[in-house]
Design a protein around this motif. Structure first.
Motif, PDB file in Angstrom:
ATOM      1  N   ALA A 132      23.435  32.095   6.525  1.00  0.00           N
ATOM      2  CA  ALA A 132      23.569  31.278   5.308  1.00  0.00           C
ATOM      3  C   ALA A 132      24.751  30.325   5.415  1.00  0.00           C
ATOM      4  CB  ALA A 132      23.727  32.180   4.088  1.00  0.00           C
ATOM      5  N   GLU A 170      28.784  43.729   6.144  1.00  0.00           N
ATOM      6  CA  GLU A 170      27.938  42.611   5.748  1.00  0.00           C
ATOM      7  C   GLU A 170      26.651  42.594   6.546  1.00  0.00           C
ATOM      8  OE1 GLU A 170      27.180  40.628   3.774  1.00  0.00           O
ATOM      9  OE2 GLU A 170      28.881  39.923   2.594  1.00  0.00           O
ATOM     10  N   GLY A 229      33.770  40.748  -2.028  1.00  0.00           N
ATOM     11  CA  GLY A 229      32.486  41.058  -1.410  1.00  0.00           C
ATOM     12  C   GLY A 229      32.647  42.232  -0.477  1.00  0.00           C
ATOM     13  N   ILE A 275      28.907  32.750  -0.125  1.00  0.00           N
ATOM     14  CA  ILE A 275      27.442  32.843  -0.254  1.00  0.00           C
ATOM     15  C   ILE A 275      27.074  33.751  -1.421  1.00  0.00           C
ATOM     16  CG2 ILE A 275      25.306  33.513   0.940  1.00  0.00           C
ATOM     17  CD1 ILE A 275      26.833  31.074   2.152  1.00  0.00           C
ATOM     18  N   ARG A 276      27.690  34.935  -1.456  1.00  0.00           N
ATOM     19  CA  ARG A 276      27.367  35.885  -2.532  1.00  0.00           C
ATOM     20  C   ARG A 276      27.685  35.294  -3.901  1.00  0.00           C
ATOM     21  NH1 ARG A 276      25.900  40.839  -1.000  1.00  0.00           N
ATOM     22  NH2 ARG A 276      25.996  41.211   1.248  1.00  0.00           N
ATOM     23  N   CYS A 301      21.739  28.863  -0.528  1.00  0.00           N
ATOM     24  CA  CYS A 301      22.082  29.600  -1.753  1.00  0.00           C
ATOM     25  C   CYS A 301      21.251  29.119  -2.937  1.00  0.00           C
ATOM     26  CB  CYS A 301      23.562  29.432  -2.066  1.00  0.00           C
ATOM     27  SG  CYS A 301      24.620  30.062  -0.764  1.00  0.00           S
ATOM     28  N   PRO A 357      31.502  34.934   3.814  1.00  0.00           N
ATOM     29  CA  PRO A 357      30.283  35.440   3.152  1.00  0.00           C
ATOM     30  C   PRO A 357      30.443  35.613   1.636  1.00  0.00           C
ATOM     31  CG  PRO A 357      31.198  37.086   4.688  1.00  0.00           C
ATOM     32  CD  PRO A 357      31.857  35.772   4.967  1.00  0.00           C
ATOM     33  N   ARG A 376      32.420  42.215   8.410  1.00  0.00           N
ATOM     34  CA  ARG A 376      32.533  40.762   8.205  1.00  0.00           C
ATOM     35  C   ARG A 376      33.653  40.179   9.063  1.00  0.00           C
ATOM     36  NH1 ARG A 376      34.832  40.426   1.987  1.00  0.00           N
ATOM     37  NH2 ARG A 376      36.890  41.295   2.407  1.00  0.00           N
ATOM     38  N   GLN A 428      25.078  32.761  -4.861  1.00  0.00           N
ATOM     39  CA  GLN A 428      23.802  33.401  -5.197  1.00  0.00           C
ATOM     40  C   GLN A 428      23.836  34.031  -6.587  1.00  0.00           C
ATOM     41  OE1 GLN A 428      23.562  36.072  -1.817  1.00  0.00           O
ATOM     42  NE2 GLN A 428      21.861  34.908  -0.940  1.00  0.00           N
ATOM     43  N   HIS A 446      24.494  36.832   5.340  1.00  0.00           N
ATOM     44  CA  HIS A 446      25.666  36.372   4.587  1.00  0.00           C
ATOM     45  C   HIS A 446      26.829  35.979   5.487  1.00  0.00           C
ATOM     46  CE1 HIS A 446      23.465  38.514   1.402  1.00  0.00           C
ATOM     47  NE2 HIS A 446      24.003  37.599   0.624  1.00  0.00           N
ATOM     48  N   ASN A 447      26.998  36.712   6.603  1.00  0.00           N
ATOM     49  CA  ASN A 447      28.153  36.428   7.465  1.00  0.00           C
ATOM     50  C   ASN A 447      27.909  35.196   8.348  1.00  0.00           C
ATOM     51  OD1 ASN A 447      30.855  37.906   8.322  1.00  0.00           O
ATOM     52  ND2 ASN A 447      29.954  37.090  10.192  1.00  0.00           N
TER      53      ASN A 447
END
Ligand code: DAH
Length: 358
Positions: free
Chosen positions: A142, A134, A130, A180-181, A299, A177, A172, A184, A138-139
């Motif tokens: 979430a 960020e 990732g 999370i990515r 997410c 994070p 970040r 998603q 995301h960091n």
């Protein structure tokens, strides 16, 4: 004429016998040079009457051309032979292994990352990456760290200048994070590790503003804490290359996992020397837990259907423990002597079956 014919034969024989370019040049000077024998005969032409001079001149020119051509041909042969000899001598056997000294060493951080990745790859984890820059969502958000949550203060975040709408990007502060990515972007089942650089505004004996982490995430329909334990115990034993390491899961808190634990491994510090896998001491090596329902919801996953576990660890820390590197800051000094001492042989890729470190 007889002398010219025998001189011609003599010179051509000498050309043929010349074993080196230097010998050949000597022959050339002896025949065609300023004081050469053929040149000498040319000089004598002046004393002849016109008819004889013409005949003699023609004959001499024929011999001269013949000798010059023979010298040229011999020169090409000698040069070719010299090149062949040099090529044979300088030939490189590409099947020979490289000399490791000539290509530098692998930095212990790269080596440790490769080792950790090799172990989790063997268990079926893919590598995910990732961005290092960020956004807040995301960091933090979430990951169940809402604005004003005290965990935000603990992260000593580097912020970038604010955008027009007041939002700010950041460097970040952890690899979380990437969890999370990944959630998603991919549908479960998910099994990833995310290695990479992380940043915190902190610098002292045990902290550097940039450091490395590796994050793990598993999401499926029936993943439970037993899977988390089995996976991390297997990792610890393989990574430290000792069987039966005492491992302790100590209850802890992370906003993004519930329950959460920190993993300690058994060690001894007898006589000031750290030995992993024996003794009555404990060393903390990573954080982990079951992914918090709020993280799944953020997410777009239904926590009634999916669950999973996550973990995160500092690469420098486990590298220091495994390889007995006493000072964190030396990782980033780019000191050649240090790199020679702690570095690893390149091209010797770590694998679980072939050996992690040598
Ligand atoms: N993100 C945490 C940190 O930087 C480390 C961590 C702890 C990651 C627990 C996790 C976890 O995924 O479950 O301190």
């Amino acid at each position: 004429m007889d002398t010219l014919a025998s001189l011609r034969d003599e010179v051509l024989a000498a050309v043929g016998a010349a074993g080196s370019l230097a010998d050949l040049d000597e022959v050339r000077v002896g025949a065609l040079g300023k004081k050469g024998r053929l040149t000498g005969l040319m000089k004598e032409l002046g004393g002849l009457d016109p008819e004889a001079r013409r005949m003699r001149g023609q004959a001499l020119n024929v011999v001269k051309d013949e000798v010059a051509a023979a010298i040229e041909a011999r020169k090409t042969d000698l040069e070719d032979a010299a090149l062949d000899a040099r090529l044979a001598q300088e030939g490189i056997d590409v099947t020979l292994p490289p000399r490791p000294d000539g290509v530098g060493t692998i930095h212990p951080i790269s080596q440790t990352m490769d080792e950790v990745i090799a172990i989790f790859a063997q268990m079926g984890f893919a590598v995910a990456e990732g961005p290092e820059i960020e956004d807040d969502f995301h960091n933090f958000t979430a990951l169940n760290i809402p604005p004003e949550h005290p965990a935000r203060q603990m992260h000593d975040t580097f912020y970038l200048p604010p955008h027009a709408d007041g939002t700010r990007h950041l460097l970040r502060t952890h690899t979380s994070p990437v969890q999370i990515r990944t959630m998603q972007e991919q549908a479960p089942p998910i099994r990833i590790v995310a290695p990479g650089r992380t940043y915190r505004c902190d610098s002292d004996m045990t902290h550097t503003p940039m450091f490395h982490q590796i994050e793990g995430l598993v999401i499926d329909r029936s993943t439970h804490f037993g899977h988390l334990k089995g996976c991390l115990i297997e990792f610890v034993e393989t990574f430290f290359e000792v069987s039966e390491v005492p491992v302790r899961f100590r209850p802890s808190f992370f906003p993004f996992t519930e329950p959460s634990a920190e993993v300690d491994i058994g060690c001894s510090r007898k006589g000031g020397e750290l030995t992993i896998g024996a003794g009555d001491g404990w060393l903390e090596i990573l954080g982990c837990g079951m992914v918090h329902p709020n993280v799944l919801i953020a997410c777009g996953l239904d926590p009634a259907v999916y669950q999973g576990f996550a973990f995160g660890m500092g690469i420098e820390r486990i590298a220091m423990l495994k390889y007995g590197i006493p000072d964190l800051r030396t990782f980033f000094d780019a000191d050649l002597r240090w790199l020679k001492h702690y570095g690893f042989v390149p091209l010797d890729l770590p694998t679980v079956t072939g050996g992690l470190s040598r």
